[in-house]
Design a protein around this motif. Sequence first.
Motif, PDB file in Angstrom:
ATOM      1  N   ASN A   1      84.437   9.989  67.039  1.00  0.00           N
ATOM      2  CA  ASN A   1      83.654   9.103  66.180  1.00  0.00           C
ATOM      3  C   ASN A   1      83.974   7.681  66.625  1.00  0.00           C
ATOM      4  O   ASN A   1      85.052   7.168  66.361  1.00  0.00           O
ATOM      5  CB  ASN A   1      84.028   9.306  64.707  1.00  0.00           C
ATOM      6  CG  ASN A   1      83.377   8.281  63.798  1.00  0.00           C
ATOM      7  OD1 ASN A   1      82.234   7.875  64.018  1.00  0.00           O
ATOM      8  ND2 ASN A   1      84.106   7.851  62.770  1.00  0.00           N
ATOM      9  N   VAL A   2      83.050   7.028  67.343  1.00  0.00           N
ATOM     10  CA  VAL A   2      83.309   5.735  67.955  1.00  0.00           C
ATOM     11  C   VAL A   2      82.474   4.649  67.275  1.00  0.00           C
ATOM     12  O   VAL A   2      81.257   4.789  67.141  1.00  0.00           O
ATOM     13  CB  VAL A   2      82.998   5.748  69.463  1.00  0.00           C
ATOM     14  CG1 VAL A   2      83.216   4.359  70.070  1.00  0.00           C
ATOM     15  CG2 VAL A   2      83.884   6.774  70.184  1.00  0.00           C
ATOM     16  N   ILE A   3      83.151   3.589  66.847  1.00  0.00           N
ATOM     17  CA  ILE A   3      82.503   2.411  66.286  1.00  0.00           C
ATOM     18  C   ILE A   3      82.737   1.263  67.251  1.00  0.00           C
ATOM     19  O   ILE A   3      83.874   1.041  67.693  1.00  0.00           O
ATOM     20  CB  ILE A   3      83.063   2.063  64.882  1.00  0.00           C
ATOM     21  CG1 ILE A   3      82.808   3.209  63.903  1.00  0.00           C
ATOM     22  CG2 ILE A   3      82.447   0.762  64.350  1.00  0.00           C
ATOM     23  CD1 ILE A   3      83.923   4.218  63.839  1.00  0.00           C
ATOM     24  N   GLY A   4      81.690   0.542  67.610  1.00  0.00           N
ATOM     25  CA  GLY A   4      81.806  -0.552  68.558  1.00  0.00           C
ATOM     26  C   GLY A   4      81.649  -1.905  67.882  1.00  0.00           C
ATOM     27  O   GLY A   4      80.704  -2.108  67.105  1.00  0.00           O
TER      28      GLY A   4
ATOM     29  N   PHE B   1      73.675  -3.911  65.704  1.00  0.00           N
ATOM     30  CA  PHE B   1      72.893  -3.654  66.911  1.00  0.00           C
ATOM     31  C   PHE B   1      72.620  -2.157  67.056  1.00  0.00           C
ATOM     32  O   PHE B   1      72.586  -1.632  68.156  1.00  0.00           O
ATOM     33  CB  PHE B   1      73.619  -4.196  68.132  1.00  0.00           C
ATOM     34  CG  PHE B   1      73.525  -5.687  68.279  1.00  0.00           C
ATOM     35  CD1 PHE B   1      72.605  -6.264  69.143  1.00  0.00           C
ATOM     36  CD2 PHE B   1      74.350  -6.519  67.541  1.00  0.00           C
ATOM     37  CE1 PHE B   1      72.510  -7.643  69.269  1.00  0.00           C
ATOM     38  CE2 PHE B   1      74.262  -7.903  67.662  1.00  0.00           C
ATOM     39  CZ  PHE B   1      73.338  -8.467  68.533  1.00  0.00           C
ATOM     40  N   GLY B   2      72.439  -1.501  65.937  1.00  0.00           N
ATOM     41  CA  GLY B   2      72.220  -0.074  65.943  1.00  0.00           C
ATOM     42  C   GLY B   2      73.333   0.640  65.199  1.00  0.00           C
ATOM     43  O   GLY B   2      74.265   0.024  64.690  1.00  0.00           O
ATOM     44  N   SER B   3      73.245   1.953  65.140  1.00  0.00           N
ATOM     45  CA  SER B   3      74.219   2.743  64.397  1.00  0.00           C
ATOM     46  C   SER B   3      75.636   2.526  64.940  1.00  0.00           C
ATOM     47  O   SER B   3      75.885   2.722  66.145  1.00  0.00           O
ATOM     48  CB  SER B   3      73.850   4.226  64.488  1.00  0.00           C
ATOM     49  OG  SER B   3      74.825   5.023  63.836  1.00  0.00           O
ATOM     50  N   LYS B   4      76.512   2.061  64.091  1.00  0.00           N
ATOM     51  CA  LYS B   4      77.940   1.894  64.395  1.00  0.00           C
ATOM     52  C   LYS B   4      78.201   0.883  65.506  1.00  0.00           C
ATOM     53  O   LYS B   4      79.230   0.946  66.178  1.00  0.00           O
ATOM     54  CB  LYS B   4      78.585   3.246  64.741  1.00  0.00           C
ATOM     55  CG  LYS B   4      78.494   4.283  63.637  1.00  0.00           C
ATOM     56  CD  LYS B   4      79.206   5.570  64.010  1.00  0.00           C
ATOM     57  CE  LYS B   4      79.046   6.628  62.910  1.00  0.00           C
ATOM     58  NZ  LYS B   4      79.735   7.888  63.260  1.00  0.00           N
ATOM     59  N   LEU B   5      77.298  -0.074  65.689  1.00  0.00           N
ATOM     60  CA  LEU B   5      77.497  -1.161  66.633  1.00  0.00           C
ATOM     61  C   LEU B   5      77.332  -2.484  65.896  1.00  0.00           C
ATOM     62  O   LEU B   5      76.274  -2.734  65.294  1.00  0.00           O
ATOM     63  CB  LEU B   5      76.488  -1.095  67.790  1.00  0.00           C
ATOM     64  CG  LEU B   5      76.602   0.097  68.742  1.00  0.00           C
ATOM     65  CD1 LEU B   5      75.473   0.048  69.763  1.00  0.00           C
ATOM     66  CD2 LEU B   5      77.959   0.130  69.443  1.00  0.00           C
ATOM     67  N   PHE B   6      78.375  -3.324  65.937  1.00  0.00           N
ATOM     68  CA  PHE B   6      78.377  -4.543  65.139  1.00  0.00           C
ATOM     69  C   PHE B   6      78.891  -5.722  65.954  1.00  0.00           C
ATOM     70  O   PHE B   6      79.776  -5.578  66.802  1.00  0.00           O
ATOM     71  CB  PHE B   6      79.274  -4.377  63.903  1.00  0.00           C
ATOM     72  CG  PHE B   6      78.895  -3.220  63.024  1.00  0.00           C
ATOM     73  CD1 PHE B   6      77.936  -3.371  62.037  1.00  0.00           C
ATOM     74  CD2 PHE B   6      79.499  -1.979  63.197  1.00  0.00           C
ATOM     75  CE1 PHE B   6      77.581  -2.306  61.224  1.00  0.00           C
ATOM     76  CE2 PHE B   6      79.147  -0.899  62.399  1.00  0.00           C
ATOM     77  CZ  PHE B   6      78.185  -1.062  61.412  1.00  0.00           C
ATOM     78  N   ALA B   7      78.340  -6.895  65.680  1.00  0.00           N
ATOM     79  CA  ALA B   7      78.901  -8.154  66.156  1.00  0.00           C
ATOM     80  C   ALA B   7      79.498  -8.850  64.943  1.00  0.00           C
ATOM     81  O   ALA B   7      78.796  -9.086  63.959  1.00  0.00           O
ATOM     82  CB  ALA B   7      77.828  -9.019  66.805  1.00  0.00           C
TER      83      ALA B   7
ATOM     84  N   PHE C   1      77.212  -4.892  74.494  1.00  0.00           N
ATOM     85  CA  PHE C   1      77.687  -3.593  74.003  1.00  0.00           C
ATOM     86  C   PHE C   1      77.602  -2.507  75.072  1.00  0.00           C
ATOM     87  O   PHE C   1      77.843  -1.336  74.779  1.00  0.00           O
ATOM     88  CB  PHE C   1      76.852  -3.156  72.786  1.00  0.00           C
ATOM     89  CG  PHE C   1      77.055  -4.000  71.566  1.00  0.00           C
ATOM     90  CD1 PHE C   1      77.965  -3.627  70.585  1.00  0.00           C
ATOM     91  CD2 PHE C   1      76.323  -5.162  71.391  1.00  0.00           C
ATOM     92  CE1 PHE C   1      78.143  -4.410  69.459  1.00  0.00           C
ATOM     93  CE2 PHE C   1      76.491  -5.947  70.259  1.00  0.00           C
ATOM     94  CZ  PHE C   1      77.414  -5.565  69.285  1.00  0.00           C
ATOM     95  N   ARG C   2      77.255  -2.856  76.316  1.00  0.00           N
ATOM     96  CA  ARG C   2      76.963  -1.830  77.313  1.00  0.00           C
ATOM     97  C   ARG C   2      78.149  -0.912  77.586  1.00  0.00           C
ATOM     98  O   ARG C   2      77.973   0.312  77.740  1.00  0.00           O
ATOM     99  CB  ARG C   2      76.461  -2.478  78.605  1.00  0.00           C
ATOM    100  CG  ARG C   2      77.461  -3.369  79.326  1.00  0.00           C
ATOM    101  CD  ARG C   2      76.792  -4.170  80.449  1.00  0.00           C
ATOM    102  NE  ARG C   2      77.749  -4.961  81.220  1.00  0.00           N
ATOM    103  CZ  ARG C   2      78.250  -6.121  80.801  1.00  0.00           C
ATOM    104  NH1 ARG C   2      77.897  -6.632  79.639  1.00  0.00           N
ATOM    105  NH2 ARG C   2      79.112  -6.776  81.574  1.00  0.00           N
TER     106      ARG C   2
ATOM    107  N   VAL D   1      87.847   2.742  67.161  1.00  0.00           N
ATOM    108  CA  VAL D   1      87.112   1.492  66.995  1.00  0.00           C
ATOM    109  C   VAL D   1      87.369   0.660  68.244  1.00  0.00           C
ATOM    110  O   VAL D   1      88.515   0.320  68.554  1.00  0.00           O
ATOM    111  CB  VAL D   1      87.566   0.723  65.741  1.00  0.00           C
ATOM    112  CG1 VAL D   1      86.724  -0.549  65.573  1.00  0.00           C
ATOM    113  CG2 VAL D   1      87.460   1.595  64.496  1.00  0.00           C
ATOM    114  N   GLY D   2      86.299   0.383  68.985  1.00  0.00           N
ATOM    115  CA  GLY D   2      86.421  -0.390  70.205  1.00  0.00           C
ATOM    116  C   GLY D   2      86.042  -1.837  69.975  1.00  0.00           C
ATOM    117  O   GLY D   2      85.038  -2.127  69.310  1.00  0.00           O
ATOM    118  N   PHE D   3      86.853  -2.757  70.503  1.00  0.00           N
ATOM    119  CA  PHE D   3      86.621  -4.190  70.339  1.00  0.00           C
ATOM    120  C   PHE D   3      86.393  -4.830  71.703  1.00  0.00           C
ATOM    121  O   PHE D   3      87.209  -4.683  72.617  1.00  0.00           O
ATOM    122  CB  PHE D   3      87.823  -4.867  69.672  1.00  0.00           C
ATOM    123  CG  PHE D   3      88.038  -4.482  68.235  1.00  0.00           C
ATOM    124  CD1 PHE D   3      87.508  -5.236  67.203  1.00  0.00           C
ATOM    125  CD2 PHE D   3      88.793  -3.359  67.920  1.00  0.00           C
ATOM    126  CE1 PHE D   3      87.717  -4.894  65.884  1.00  0.00           C
ATOM    127  CE2 PHE D   3      89.009  -3.000  66.598  1.00  0.00           C
ATOM    128  CZ  PHE D   3      88.468  -3.771  65.567  1.00  0.00           C
TER     129      PHE D   3
END
Length: 427
Positions: free
Chosen positions: A394-397, A409-415, A378-379, A363-365
Amino acid sequence: MEDTLLPRHLRAELLDSLRSTRVVNIIGPRQVGKTTLVRELLDVGRFITLDDENVLAAMEADPSGQIEALVSEANDVPLIIDEAQRSKRLALAIKRIVDERRRMGQFILTGSSNVFTNAHVADSLAGRVQTLTMLPLSGAEVQRKGPARILDWASRTPEPLLRDLPKPEPVSRNGYIQELLAGGYPEIRNLPDRSRQRRYRDYVDTIVERDVADLIKVRKSDAMRRLIDQIAARTANELNVQEMGSIIGVQRPTIETYLDVLTKLSLMSRLPAWTSGEAGRDIRQPKVHLVDTGIVAALRNLTSESFLADANPAALGGVLETFVHNELLKSLPHQQSHWRLYHWRHQRGREIDILAETNRTIVGFEMKASSNVDLNDFRHLQWFRTDGPGSAWNVIGIVVYLGDRPLTFGSKLFALPLSSFWSFAAD
């Protein structure tokens, strides 16, 4: 000071440890509430403090005799020894007692550093001592909420969904800034601004004068104090030991020793670099974080005015990153999985502020010190998981920002708003 005691999430772990181990060793910075936890929240045990010079002198003169007498007096309740690190002979005396008696929960030790530093004693007590780390109040504890289980949520399969995340409370930008400035020390955080900053600076002076002296003999205490100021100025940045030594005027080995001591006292932590195994492509220097943003603000003389719209945005970004790092660190014992925290930076300038890793999940922050967020934020996370070293994981941003709405902001990308860290219900 709070009108009533704030809940400490460590309490459940402490109670469980008392049932399963003979010695519970609670370490953490001075004044975070260790003594309050064991004396007032548990309301059990026979209590002594080695801050009392007479008690300390008696313990050093005859540790085995003193411990035997105190254990007999305590009967079947724990013997609580506060500021245990002040005694050089305590650990061996405790070892002798617990070698003879198999009862669980015989001792609770509290202190700013680990009394079991002797390798022989530590090895011989393996399985008989549980060491717990108590840090300043988390946002969730301040708000009387449950531990922040964001990592558990993020690692759900096949992927996390916003509907499964508790709804965070709306907080204004100024409200967030006040939380960063207040810090997490129970007796200090609610003081008026000037008094709070003075208390935090005095607190750091006390650590240098007392707690550091329990571990090493510092010939130049002013050098140690200047080092802490430099760490505060560089919190959330990569640690350049050589540069710090040049600025402070001491040799690199001395700086390394001082950093080790500050780490043992839980005043700072070093966040290691995550490496992909691709030789030469990852920057491997650790980042440094002070344990509390209230201390950072006091040492840097940061106030609400420091974060106005026309101020330097980098200052708020670094403090926010340290706050989130510390919130994640405090949350780790309460997740279902075992997580490790890192940061990552590529030689071409791409970087991710914090990586949390478990099994084959990352999980990247990233931090956004603004109430607005867009896809461009998210770039680095997107590159990391598609074209970079996270492509096999398996990466979640997650971008943590100062708004009030969780967004996808798309699959597994969250603000996620910063207040997500105190949105989970109390247990």
